[in-house]
Design a protein around this motif. Structure first.
Motif, short mmCIF file in Angstrom:
data_model
loop_
_atom_site.label_atom_id
_atom_site.label_comp_id
_atom_site.label_asym_id
_atom_site.label_seq_id
_atom_site.Cartn_x
_atom_site.Cartn_y
_atom_site.Cartn_z
N ASP A 240 5.53 -64.09 3.91
CA ASP A 240 4.20 -64.41 3.40
C ASP A 240 3.35 -65.19 4.40
N LYS B 25 0.84 -65.90 7.37
CA LYS B 25 -0.27 -65.17 7.98
C LYS B 25 -0.24 -65.28 9.50
N LYS C 236 2.78 -51.00 6.65
CA LYS C 236 1.41 -51.51 6.50
C LYS C 236 1.43 -53.03 6.43
N HIS C 237 0.66 -53.67 7.32
CA HIS C 237 0.56 -55.13 7.35
C HIS C 237 -0.87 -55.56 7.05
N ASP C 238 -0.98 -56.73 6.43
CA ASP C 238 -2.30 -57.33 6.21
C ASP C 238 -2.93 -57.60 7.57
N GLU C 239 -4.22 -57.29 7.71
CA GLU C 239 -4.86 -57.50 9.01
C GLU C 239 -4.97 -58.98 9.38
N GLU C 240 -4.70 -59.88 8.43
CA GLU C 240 -4.68 -61.30 8.76
C GLU C 240 -3.39 -61.70 9.48
N CYS C 241 -2.41 -60.82 9.50
CA CYS C 241 -1.13 -61.12 10.13
C CYS C 241 -1.31 -61.31 11.64
N GLY D 283 -4.65 -48.66 10.90
CA GLY D 283 -4.92 -50.03 11.34
C GLY D 283 -4.82 -50.16 12.85
N TRP E 201 -4.30 -52.55 16.22
CA TRP E 201 -3.66 -53.80 16.62
C TRP E 201 -3.73 -53.99 18.13
N SER F 139 -4.61 -58.19 14.72
CA SER F 139 -5.60 -57.17 14.43
C SER F 139 -6.64 -57.13 15.54
#
Length: 416
Positions: free
Chosen positions: A273, A275, A301-306, A358, A360, A383
């Protein structure tokens, strides 16, 4: 509504005892109360007309003055003033120096001296010192007897500031200390909780003993949780419980110069969890597992905040880590490095498009400290919206976590 029928004199006494944030929200409830607070009552009017928006940094520890060699205990503050009917805001930097027996007294010797007893009368202290002092960028000096007295008075002052201002940013810094000062201050806050309604930043550097992380997860001052925790060691080993809950729950975690037990599995297990994760330390992650990390970003798929920054004690280039993804999924680019090392040089970075569209950015960085190359390379994955192709910087609003001139919305103080 009951606020429309209660005597205004009674409401005045109740409101003046509230934190500034609650006064603002309450007087917005009815026109009658709003008019009384902003136009009729002088005391309430001063609280609302001179609204202090606070960005605070509490720096405690065995920090020694370069002039006298004695320890220093300071509370650094940035204050932003909001005035009704005035579109302009003013950003001032202020500090509170706590003098104590055996401590440094070299700085701000001409600043206004505050007797500790005044801290027992918050309203008088606010009226007589804080308002005028903050407007004039004042460096306050608070006289104390012992270091223990200074620690308690620092806690009292912080509680006053959280009541009479709107706190936007708060950062606790523990630097070059064996932790005893914070061990004394934390019980004070548990017994006298400050009115802190935001998530805080914690930075720990070069402490001598094992860090007691429970105070950052269970202490009253951090009841809203942390937005970031940073632990650094430059000259000495630091003992830390790497799997403490505070690291799992905090969205931004930073380590540097520490030997850690983390494995590749922890990146998507314990830190699932998180970021922004920076492991600028010795871990059990290998170069081959960095290839797997890149593959995971491509296939899952990853959250773009990662935002990952993972260091290992092996030499590698970013192109060496792309062996497990299709060639058509990435492209390599040249860019000029900035202040990464003693001399700028050309470096290769990669842009990768994952299976879900996405985008990166990937880059390898050689770690320097005090101009010396460390035996550590750092892989950065983020990102592309955070990646600036024209510099070696990343534009993540997380990457510079403490900004003294916070540009957060001032909605609590708008339209009084």
């Amino acid at each position: 509504m009951i606020l429309d029928v209660l005597p205004l004199e009674l409401m005045r006494e109740v409101l003046l005892d509230l934190p500034t944030v609650d006064i603002i929200q309450t007087v917005k409830c009815t026109r009658r109360l709003h008019y009384f607070a902003t136009e009729k009552d002088k005391a309430l009017g001063r609280r609302l007309q001179n609204c202090i928006i606070l960005s605070g940094r509490l720096c405690i520890g065995s920090i020694f003055c370069w002039k006298c060699g004695n320890p220093v205990l300071c509370l650094y503050l940035g204050t932003k003033f909001f005035r009704a009917n005035d579109a302009a805001t003013q950003w001032n930097h202020n500090s509170f120096d706590f003098w104590f027996e055996g401590g440094c007294k070299c700085w701000h010797i001409n600043g206004p001296k505050i007797e500790p007893d005044l801290l027992n009368h918050p309203s008088s202290f606010y009226e007589s010192h804080l308002l005028k002092g903050f407007e004039n960028r004042t460096n306050f000096v608070i006289n104390n007897g012992s270091l223990d007295d200074a620690v308690i008075n620092c806690g009292k002052l912080f509680n006053i500031l959280t009541k009479f201002s709107i706190v936007r940013v708060f950062r606790l810094e523990l630097d070059s200390s064996d932790g005893h000062i914070w061990d004394k201050m934390n019980p004070f806050f548990n017994a006298n909780p400050p009115d802190l309604r935001i998530q805080s930043y914690v930075s720990i550097c070069n402490v001598d003993s094992e860090i007691k992380l429970d105070s950052f997860s269970a202490g009253s001052i951090f009841s809203n949780g942390l937005v970031e925790i940073s632990i650094r060691s430059r000259f000495k080993p630091i003992l830390v419980n790497a799997y403490h809950e505070v690291f799992r729950r905090t969205p931004n975690v930073f380590f540097s110069g520490i030997t850690l037990p983390y494995t590749y599995e922890d990146l998507f297990g314990f830190f699932k969890d998180t970021k922004e994760l920076t492991l600028g330390s010795v871990t059990r992650i290998t170069k081959q597992q960095l290839c797997q990390l890149v593959q995971n970003f491509y296939e899952v798929k990853h959250d773009e905040e990662c935002f990952f920054k993972i260091g290992i004690e092996e030499d590698f280039l970013v192109k060496d880590l792309l062996t497990l993804i299709p060639e058509e999924a990435y492209s390599l680019h040249l860019k000029r490095s900035g202040d990464i090392g003693p001399e700028p040089e050309m470096m290769i970075w990669a842009e990768m498009t994952d299976r879900f569209g996405g985008r990166w950015g990937l880059m390898d960085i050689t770690v320097y400290e005090l101009g010396i190359v460390r035996d550590e390379n750092l892989l950065i994955i983020c990102s592309m919206k955070y990646f600036n192709e024209d510099s070696d910087q990343f534009d993540s609003d997380q990457s510079d976590s403490y900004q003294s001139d916070s540009d957060q919305s001032d909605s609590d103080s708008d339209q009084l």
